[in-house]
Scaffold this motif. Structure first.
Motif, PDB file in Angstrom:
ATOM      1  N   ALA A 134       0.706  -1.361   0.069  1.00 46.95           N
ATOM      2  CA  ALA A 134      -0.097   0.078   0.048  1.00 46.95           C
ATOM      3  C   ALA A 134       0.848   1.289  -0.024  1.00 46.95           C
ATOM      4  N   GLN A 135       1.776   1.583   1.011  1.00 44.20           N
ATOM      5  CA  GLN A 135       2.513   2.520   1.086  1.00 44.20           C
ATOM      6  C   GLN A 135       3.391   2.789  -0.158  1.00 44.20           C
ATOM      7  N   ASN A 136       3.913   2.012  -0.582  1.00 49.72           N
ATOM      8  CA  ASN A 136       4.705   1.948  -1.970  1.00 49.72           C
ATOM      9  C   ASN A 136       4.159   2.364  -3.113  1.00 49.72           C
ATOM     10  N   ILE A 137       2.874   1.772  -3.385  1.00 48.38           N
ATOM     11  CA  ILE A 137       1.831   2.317  -4.337  1.00 48.38           C
ATOM     12  C   ILE A 137       1.581   3.569  -4.253  1.00 48.38           C
ATOM     13  N   VAL A 138       1.433   4.265  -3.076  1.00 47.82           N
ATOM     14  CA  VAL A 138       1.275   5.680  -2.949  1.00 47.82           C
ATOM     15  C   VAL A 138       2.415   6.494  -3.180  1.00 47.82           C
ATOM     16  N   THR A 139       3.524   6.003  -2.737  1.00 48.82           N
ATOM     17  CA  THR A 139       5.076   6.629  -3.314  1.00 48.82           C
ATOM     18  C   THR A 139       5.127   6.515  -4.540  1.00 48.82           C
ATOM     19  N   THR A 140       4.942   5.423  -5.427  1.00 47.61           N
ATOM     20  CA  THR A 140       5.070   5.471  -6.682  1.00 47.61           C
ATOM     21  C   THR A 140       4.133   6.433  -7.327  1.00 47.61           C
ATOM     22  N   ILE A 141       3.052   6.325  -7.185  1.00 43.98           N
ATOM     23  CA  ILE A 141       2.018   7.218  -8.052  1.00 43.98           C
ATOM     24  C   ILE A 141       2.579   8.458  -7.842  1.00 43.98           C
ATOM     25  N   HIS A 142       2.866   9.041  -6.589  1.00 41.69           N
ATOM     26  CA  HIS A 142       3.198  10.609  -6.389  1.00 41.69           C
ATOM     27  C   HIS A 142       4.595  10.635  -6.983  1.00 41.69           C
ATOM     28  N   LYS A 143       5.620   9.712  -7.149  1.00 42.07           N
ATOM     29  CA  LYS A 143       6.958  10.111  -7.631  1.00 42.07           C
ATOM     30  C   LYS A 143       6.847  10.040  -9.189  1.00 42.07           C
ATOM     31  N   LEU A 144       5.711   9.329  -9.880  1.00 42.68           N
ATOM     32  CA  LEU A 144       5.697   9.298 -11.233  1.00 42.68           C
ATOM     33  C   LEU A 144       4.733  10.419 -11.509  1.00 42.68           C
ATOM     34  N   GLY A 145       3.927  10.842 -10.888  1.00 43.31           N
ATOM     35  CA  GLY A 145       2.856  11.947 -10.986  1.00 43.31           C
ATOM     36  C   GLY A 145       1.948  11.669 -12.110  1.00 43.31           C
ATOM     37  N   TYR A 146       1.476  10.356 -12.189  1.00 46.35           N
ATOM     38  CA  TYR A 146       0.335   9.931 -13.082  1.00 46.35           C
ATOM     39  C   TYR A 146      -1.060  10.311 -12.491  1.00 46.35           C
ATOM     40  N   SER A 147      -1.849  10.897 -13.158  1.00 45.02           N
ATOM     41  CA  SER A 147      -3.269  11.298 -12.869  1.00 45.02           C
ATOM     42  C   SER A 147      -4.114  10.121 -12.782  1.00 45.02           C
ATOM     43  N   TYR A 148      -5.456  10.219 -12.364  1.00 48.22           N
ATOM     44  CA  TYR A 148      -6.416   9.057 -12.654  1.00 48.22           C
ATOM     45  C   TYR A 148      -6.444   8.535 -13.632  1.00 48.22           C
ATOM     46  N   ASN A 149      -6.514   9.585 -14.761  1.00 49.51           N
ATOM     47  CA  ASN A 149      -7.040   8.991 -16.327  1.00 49.51           C
ATOM     48  C   ASN A 149      -5.678   8.478 -16.996  1.00 49.51           C
ATOM     49  N   GLN A 150      -4.391   8.478 -16.349  1.00 53.12           N
ATOM     50  CA  GLN A 150      -3.254   8.133 -16.897  1.00 53.12           C
ATOM     51  C   GLN A 150      -2.796   6.717 -16.412  1.00 53.12           C
ATOM     52  N   ILE A 151      -3.188   6.483 -15.261  1.00 57.68           N
ATOM     53  CA  ILE A 151      -2.736   5.357 -14.479  1.00 57.68           C
ATOM     54  C   ILE A 151      -2.783   3.955 -15.323  1.00 57.68           C
ATOM     55  N   ASP A 152      -4.027   3.613 -15.979  1.00 58.18           N
ATOM     56  CA  ASP A 152      -4.019   2.460 -16.617  1.00 58.18           C
ATOM     57  C   ASP A 152      -3.007   2.324 -17.826  1.00 58.18           C
ATOM     58  N   GLY A 153      -2.751   3.563 -18.464  1.00 56.76           N
ATOM     59  CA  GLY A 153      -1.789   3.380 -19.586  1.00 56.76           C
ATOM     60  C   GLY A 153      -0.089   3.480 -19.223  1.00 56.76           C
ATOM     61  N   HIS A 154      -0.106   3.341 -17.903  1.00 54.72           N
ATOM     62  CA  HIS A 154       1.316   3.328 -17.455  1.00 54.72           C
ATOM     63  C   HIS A 154       1.562   2.295 -16.450  1.00 54.72           C
ATOM     64  N   LEU A 155       0.955   1.252 -16.810  1.00 58.46           N
ATOM     65  CA  LEU A 155       0.946   0.158 -15.809  1.00 58.46           C
ATOM     66  C   LEU A 155       2.309  -0.708 -15.677  1.00 58.46           C
ATOM     67  N   THR A 156       3.080  -0.727 -16.811  1.00 55.05           N
ATOM     68  CA  THR A 156       4.545  -1.325 -16.709  1.00 55.05           C
ATOM     69  C   THR A 156       5.439  -0.557 -15.912  1.00 55.05           C
ATOM     70  N   GLU A 157       5.308   0.845 -16.155  1.00 55.60           N
ATOM     71  CA  GLU A 157       6.331   1.794 -15.435  1.00 55.60           C
ATOM     72  C   GLU A 157       5.980   1.750 -14.049  1.00 55.60           C
ATOM     73  N   ILE A 158       4.718   1.644 -13.720  1.00 56.90           N
ATOM     74  CA  ILE A 158       4.402   1.638 -12.265  1.00 56.90           C
ATOM     75  C   ILE A 158       4.716   0.264 -11.739  1.00 56.90           C
ATOM     76  N   GLY A 159       4.746  -0.687 -12.333  1.00 56.10           N
ATOM     77  CA  GLY A 159       5.109  -1.986 -11.910  1.00 56.10           C
ATOM     78  C   GLY A 159       6.599  -1.925 -11.638  1.00 56.10           C
ATOM     79  N   GLN A 160       7.413  -1.486 -12.621  1.00 56.55           N
ATOM     80  CA  GLN A 160       8.999  -1.308 -12.521  1.00 56.55           C
ATOM     81  C   GLN A 160       9.270  -0.690 -11.329  1.00 56.55           C
ATOM     82  N   GLU A 161       8.815   0.612 -11.350  1.00 58.64           N
ATOM     83  CA  GLU A 161       9.144   1.419 -10.030  1.00 58.64           C
ATOM     84  C   GLU A 161       8.757   0.643  -8.799  1.00 58.64           C
ATOM     85  N   LEU A 162       7.682   0.096  -8.655  1.00 54.48           N
ATOM     86  CA  LEU A 162       7.326  -0.519  -7.394  1.00 54.48           C
ATOM     87  C   LEU A 162       8.374  -1.699  -7.301  1.00 54.48           C
TER      88      LEU A 162
END
Length: 279
Positions: A169-197
């Motif tokens: 949970a906490q690492n997901i929050v950290t990752t979302i804030h670090k990458l700066g993806y908005s609600y409507n951008q997240i699903d298009g960047h799942l690969t990058e989010i997974g790598q950062e996580l």
């Protein structure tokens, strides 16, 4: 007491781990006394390793598959055992643990409850669920023994999966804030989010003795309140842009639209107002 009685309850002649359950990572070879039989053979199979613990200390880690003769093998610690047996020192205890060297793949993960964060674009609270898979491998046997195994005789995949869930949970929050993806951008960047996580989580897991070899975010799910809030903001944004195109301010456009009108009818009325404003 005769020599036969000294070794009566000692380790069996063939010591091996027949892995009949793939979910196990760590397994202590069962014996009542942990004493060493004179002609025992230790068999380390493919994808396995073995840890020898003598009088409470790790004295050897075997990472190569093969058969080790505890009577004649020239491995340094086995030579020590030979000398012990020659003196019939049966009180000396040896614990033998087997561990899985091979990767553990396709482990399922999912957030137990929605993860909360502030959306980077809309600046509103968002609640999001996520799920995916991960793979891992024991990378530091001694650290894994100390930090995960402890006094346990068996460790399975579920224990590692639960450990990962507790750190997500906490690492997901950290990752979302670090990458700066908005609600409507997240699903298009799942690969990058997974790598950062994976990078963040590996900083923790490597200290425990295992490494993530793969981490994927397969999907997300946003709560209804979040979707409704984003929907309302999107409607207002669209209205404001359309009003600007028609030479009106948003406030002027709203005055042309009856407040009590149902949403569908309101949209039609707004479309007519745009056409009127455009002449």
């Amino acid at each position: 007491m005769g020599i036969t009685n000294i070794f009566r309850n000692q380790l069996s002649a063939v010591i091996q781990w027949n892995v009949d359950k793939q979910q196990y990572l760590w397994y202590k070879y069962p014996t009542k006394t942990d004493e060493i039989k004179n002609a025992s053979k230790l068999i380390v199979g493919p994808g396995q390793g073995a840890v020898l613990v003598y009088e409470g200390k790790i004295v050897d880690v075997l990472t190569e598959e093969g058969t080790f003769n505890l009577k004649t093998d020239n491995h340094p610690f086995f030579t020590t055992l030979v000398n012990m047996r020659q003196n019939f020192e049966s009180e000396h205890k040896l614990n033998i643990y087997f561990f899985r060297k091979a990767q553990v793949t396709n482990q399922q993960w999912g957030t137990a409850s929605p993860v909360k964060f502030i959306d980077a674009q809309y600046d509103i609270p968002v609640e999001m669920g996520a799920n995916g898979t991960f793979s891992y491998q024991i990378s530091d046997v001694e650290h894994f023994f100390i930090n995960i195994v402890g006094a346990q005789t068996e460790v399975d995949n579920e224990e590692i999966r639960q450990l990962m869930l507790g750190r997500l949970a906490q690492n997901i929050v950290t990752t979302i804030h670090k990458l700066g993806y908005s609600y409507n951008q997240i699903d298009g960047h799942l690969t990058e989010i997974g790598q950062e996580l994976a990078n963040l989580l590996n900083e923790e897991t490597q200290k425990l003795g295992f490494t993530l070899t793969d981490f994927r975010v397969d999907g997300t799910l946003f709560d209804e309140q979040t979707q409704e809030r984003i929907g309302r903001i999107a409607d207002v944004t669209a209205d404001a842009k359309a009003a600007q195109a028609g030479g009106l301010t948003y406030t002027e456009l709203e005055k042309l639209v009856p407040c009590a009108m149902p949403h569908a009818m309101k949209a039609d009325w707004q479309a007519a107002a745009y056409k009127w404003a455009l002449g």
